[in-house]
Design a protein around this motif. Structure first.
Motif, PDB file in Angstrom:
ATOM      1  N   LEU A 162      -7.144  -4.343 -15.509  1.00 19.90           N
ATOM      2  CA  LEU A 162      -6.699  -3.315 -14.363  1.00 19.90           C
ATOM      3  C   LEU A 162      -7.200  -1.457 -15.561  1.00 19.90           C
ATOM      4  O   LEU A 162      -7.644  -1.052 -15.223  1.00 19.90           O
ATOM      5  CB  LEU A 162      -5.416  -2.432 -14.703  1.00 19.90           C
ATOM      6  N   LYS A 163      -7.537  -2.146 -16.865  1.00 24.79           N
ATOM      7  CA  LYS A 163      -7.756  -0.651 -17.473  1.00 24.79           C
ATOM      8  C   LYS A 163      -9.280  -0.033 -16.807  1.00 24.79           C
ATOM      9  O   LYS A 163      -9.847   0.603 -17.071  1.00 24.79           O
ATOM     10  CB  LYS A 163      -8.368  -0.570 -18.894  1.00 24.79           C
ATOM     11  N   LYS A 164     -10.030  -1.284 -17.082  1.00 23.90           N
ATOM     12  CA  LYS A 164     -11.833  -1.818 -16.917  1.00 23.90           C
ATOM     13  C   LYS A 164     -11.890  -0.799 -15.747  1.00 23.90           C
ATOM     14  O   LYS A 164     -13.305   0.062 -15.285  1.00 23.90           O
ATOM     15  CB  LYS A 164     -12.103  -2.563 -16.471  1.00 23.90           C
ATOM     16  N   ILE A 165     -10.916  -1.109 -14.425  1.00 27.30           N
ATOM     17  CA  ILE A 165     -10.798  -0.600 -13.418  1.00 27.30           C
ATOM     18  C   ILE A 165     -10.052   0.430 -12.839  1.00 27.30           C
ATOM     19  O   ILE A 165     -10.028   0.899 -11.549  1.00 27.30           O
ATOM     20  CB  ILE A 165     -10.799  -1.606 -12.141  1.00 27.30           C
ATOM     21  N   ASN A 166      -9.346   1.070 -14.101  1.00 25.27           N
ATOM     22  CA  ASN A 166      -8.844   2.495 -14.111  1.00 25.27           C
ATOM     23  C   ASN A 166      -7.418   2.123 -13.424  1.00 25.27           C
ATOM     24  O   ASN A 166      -7.668   3.473 -12.575  1.00 25.27           O
ATOM     25  CB  ASN A 166      -9.801   3.993 -13.617  1.00 25.27           C
ATOM     26  N   VAL A 167      -7.356   1.282 -12.714  1.00 29.27           N
ATOM     27  CA  VAL A 167      -5.534   1.154 -12.453  1.00 29.27           C
ATOM     28  C   VAL A 167      -4.296   0.890 -12.912  1.00 29.27           C
ATOM     29  O   VAL A 167      -4.896  -0.262 -13.763  1.00 29.27           O
ATOM     30  CB  VAL A 167      -5.318   0.204 -11.291  1.00 29.27           C
ATOM     31  N   ASN A 168      -3.757   1.254 -13.352  1.00 30.32           N
ATOM     32  CA  ASN A 168      -2.399   1.807 -13.329  1.00 30.32           C
ATOM     33  C   ASN A 168      -1.756   0.476 -13.135  1.00 30.32           C
ATOM     34  O   ASN A 168      -1.363  -0.381 -12.063  1.00 30.32           O
ATOM     35  CB  ASN A 168      -1.198   2.909 -13.861  1.00 30.32           C
ATOM     36  N   LYS A 205       0.613  -1.238   0.002  1.00 29.34           N
ATOM     37  CA  LYS A 205       0.101  -0.093   0.023  1.00 29.34           C
ATOM     38  C   LYS A 205       0.641   1.288   0.217  1.00 29.34           C
ATOM     39  O   LYS A 205       1.102   2.088  -0.643  1.00 29.34           O
ATOM     40  CB  LYS A 205      -0.924  -0.229   1.101  1.00 29.34           C
ATOM     41  N   ILE A 206       1.339   0.916   1.009  1.00 31.12           N
ATOM     42  CA  ILE A 206       2.980   2.433   0.534  1.00 31.12           C
ATOM     43  C   ILE A 206       3.329   2.860  -0.165  1.00 31.12           C
ATOM     44  O   ILE A 206       3.737   3.530  -0.904  1.00 31.12           O
ATOM     45  CB  ILE A 206       3.681   2.396   2.276  1.00 31.12           C
ATOM     46  N   GLN A 207       3.860   1.476  -1.219  1.00 29.97           N
ATOM     47  CA  GLN A 207       4.707   1.538  -2.704  1.00 29.97           C
ATOM     48  C   GLN A 207       3.475   2.210  -3.195  1.00 29.97           C
ATOM     49  O   GLN A 207       3.656   2.308  -4.941  1.00 29.97           O
ATOM     50  CB  GLN A 207       4.888   0.582  -2.990  1.00 29.97           C
ATOM     51  N   GLY A 208       2.465   2.392  -3.023  1.00 30.72           N
ATOM     52  CA  GLY A 208       1.200   3.094  -4.434  1.00 30.72           C
ATOM     53  C   GLY A 208       0.403   1.828  -4.999  1.00 30.72           C
ATOM     54  O   GLY A 208      -0.132   2.215  -5.630  1.00 30.72           O
ATOM     55  N   ILE A 209       0.340   0.437  -4.253  1.00 34.03           N
ATOM     56  CA  ILE A 209      -0.275  -0.530  -4.813  1.00 34.03           C
ATOM     57  C   ILE A 209      -2.067  -0.643  -4.568  1.00 34.03           C
ATOM     58  O   ILE A 209      -2.379  -0.128  -3.582  1.00 34.03           O
ATOM     59  CB  ILE A 209       0.363  -1.989  -4.432  1.00 34.03           C
ATOM     60  N   GLU A 210      -2.987  -0.099  -5.796  1.00 32.86           N
ATOM     61  CA  GLU A 210      -3.964  -0.111  -5.407  1.00 32.86           C
ATOM     62  C   GLU A 210      -5.097  -1.288  -6.024  1.00 32.86           C
ATOM     63  O   GLU A 210      -6.095  -1.216  -4.910  1.00 32.86           O
ATOM     64  CB  GLU A 210      -4.588   0.859  -6.733  1.00 32.86           C
ATOM     65  N   ALA A 211      -4.479  -2.198  -6.864  1.00 32.08           N
ATOM     66  CA  ALA A 211      -5.395  -3.597  -6.891  1.00 32.08           C
ATOM     67  C   ALA A 211      -4.461  -4.634  -6.685  1.00 32.08           C
ATOM     68  O   ALA A 211      -3.200  -4.748  -7.167  1.00 32.08           O
ATOM     69  CB  ALA A 211      -5.719  -3.508  -8.276  1.00 32.08           C
ATOM     70  N   VAL A 212      -5.035  -5.772  -6.144  1.00 36.83           N
ATOM     71  CA  VAL A 212      -4.542  -6.775  -5.576  1.00 36.83           C
ATOM     72  C   VAL A 212      -5.487  -8.076  -6.378  1.00 36.83           C
ATOM     73  O   VAL A 212      -6.020  -8.392  -6.462  1.00 36.83           O
ATOM     74  CB  VAL A 212      -4.763  -7.492  -4.752  1.00 36.83           C
ATOM     75  N   LEU A 213      -4.287  -8.680  -7.429  1.00 40.52           N
ATOM     76  CA  LEU A 213      -5.204  -9.718  -8.771  1.00 40.52           C
ATOM     77  C   LEU A 213      -4.204 -10.964  -7.582  1.00 40.52           C
ATOM     78  O   LEU A 213      -3.368 -11.093  -7.873  1.00 40.52           O
ATOM     79  CB  LEU A 213      -4.288  -8.992  -9.408  1.00 40.52           C
ATOM     80  N   PHE A 214      -5.620 -11.691  -7.623  1.00 40.55           N
ATOM     81  CA  PHE A 214      -5.051 -12.917  -7.385  1.00 40.55           C
ATOM     82  C   PHE A 214      -5.271 -14.065  -8.324  1.00 40.55           C
ATOM     83  O   PHE A 214      -5.442 -13.934  -9.150  1.00 40.55           O
ATOM     84  CB  PHE A 214      -6.172 -13.666  -6.098  1.00 40.55           C
ATOM     85  N   ASP A 215      -4.454 -15.473  -8.516  1.00 43.29           N
ATOM     86  CA  ASP A 215      -4.108 -16.873  -8.908  1.00 43.29           C
ATOM     87  C   ASP A 215      -5.427 -17.421  -8.150  1.00 43.29           C
ATOM     88  O   ASP A 215      -5.772 -16.779  -7.238  1.00 43.29           O
ATOM     89  CB  ASP A 215      -2.761 -17.231  -9.012  1.00 43.29           C
ATOM     90  N   LEU A 216      -5.903 -17.778  -8.812  1.00 46.47           N
ATOM     91  CA  LEU A 216      -7.184 -18.609  -7.765  1.00 46.47           C
ATOM     92  C   LEU A 216      -6.905 -20.661  -7.182  1.00 46.47           C
ATOM     93  O   LEU A 216      -6.347 -20.773  -5.872  1.00 46.47           O
ATOM     94  CB  LEU A 216      -8.765 -19.227  -8.897  1.00 46.47           C
ATOM     95  N   PHE A 253      -7.767  -2.216  -0.988  1.00 49.71           N
ATOM     96  CA  PHE A 253      -7.205  -2.428  -2.854  1.00 49.71           C
ATOM     97  C   PHE A 253      -8.436  -2.501  -2.977  1.00 49.71           C
ATOM     98  O   PHE A 253      -9.633  -3.158  -2.871  1.00 49.71           O
ATOM     99  CB  PHE A 253      -6.471  -3.435  -2.408  1.00 49.71           C
ATOM    100  N   LYS A 254      -8.443  -3.007  -4.284  1.00 51.10           N
ATOM    101  CA  LYS A 254      -9.232  -3.153  -5.374  1.00 51.10           C
ATOM    102  C   LYS A 254      -8.738  -4.339  -5.459  1.00 51.10           C
ATOM    103  O   LYS A 254      -7.685  -4.843  -5.457  1.00 51.10           O
ATOM    104  CB  LYS A 254     -10.149  -2.669  -6.933  1.00 51.10           C
ATOM    105  N   ILE A 255      -9.363  -5.810  -5.333  1.00 48.66           N
ATOM    106  CA  ILE A 255      -9.566  -6.808  -5.505  1.00 48.66           C
ATOM    107  C   ILE A 255     -10.080  -7.568  -6.806  1.00 48.66           C
ATOM    108  O   ILE A 255     -11.209  -7.788  -7.266  1.00 48.66           O
ATOM    109  CB  ILE A 255     -10.346  -7.722  -4.257  1.00 48.66           C
ATOM    110  N   ALA A 256      -9.196  -9.092  -7.071  1.00 54.06           N
ATOM    111  CA  ALA A 256      -9.872  -9.630  -8.474  1.00 54.06           C
ATOM    112  C   ALA A 256      -8.985 -11.395  -8.048  1.00 54.06           C
ATOM    113  O   ALA A 256      -7.694 -11.230  -8.111  1.00 54.06           O
ATOM    114  CB  ALA A 256      -9.856  -8.929  -9.434  1.00 54.06           C
TER     115      ALA A 256
END
Length: 159
Positions: free
Chosen positions: A100-106, A21-32, A59-62
């Motif tokens: 990521l484009k859809k959720i507006n996260v670089n 989070k401190i590094q600027g992470i906004e989205a966390v994407l997980f393998d299943l 975070f935004k999660i997917a």
């Protein structure tokens, strides 16, 4: 090396999410499979659900999975309170970048977390995200051939 993750950890629960989070992470994407749930089980362990609920505060999660079975993905989605995308064809970064484009996260503000260097980590690297390699959530009960392959993959990424 493109397969070398930014973080190489034993457990999903060892990930320094506050640091991310401190590094600027906004989205966390997980393998299943083998990352968030036992492979082919279609059921999230309670401690994983608790983790994701806590992560959603920051975070935004997917989930980005290679699993192609629509019935299986549908079963997983029925329990999820976050997007679950199947048939991602990792290491191809197309699905990650599209999401990521859809959720507006670089991409540089996202992290891909998974248990396989040749799919999850490579997909994250190719899409420009940070990457975290974790061991299988069921490492203690996996059969010998599966554990051997995982060990060889981890040895390979050290070089």
């Amino acid at each position: 090396m493109i397969l070398k993750p930014d973080y190489n950890l034993i457990s999903l629960f060892d990930i320094p999410f506050n640091e991310l989070k401190i590094q600027g992470i906004e989205a966390v994407l997980f393998d299943l499979d083998s990352t968030l749930m036992p492979s082919k089980s279609g059921k999230f362990p309670e401690k994983v659900i608790e983790l994701i609920k806590n992560l959603q505060k920051n975070f935004k999660i997917a989930v980005i999975s290679n699993n192609k079975r629509t019935d299986y993905i549908k079963k997983v989605r029925s329990q999820a309170f976050f997007p679950v995308i199947g048939n991602a064809k990792k290491p191809n970064p197309k699905v990650i970048n599209s999401f990521l484009k859809k959720i507006n996260v670089n991409p540089q503000n996202a992290v891909m977390i998974g248990d396989r260097p040749l799919t999850d980590i490579l997909a994250g690297k190719l899409s420009g995200t940070k990457t975290v390699l974790v061991d299988s959530i069921t490492k203690d009960t996996e059969n010998f051939p599966t554990r051997l392959v995982r060990k060889l993959e981890r040895l390979f990424i050290r070089f």
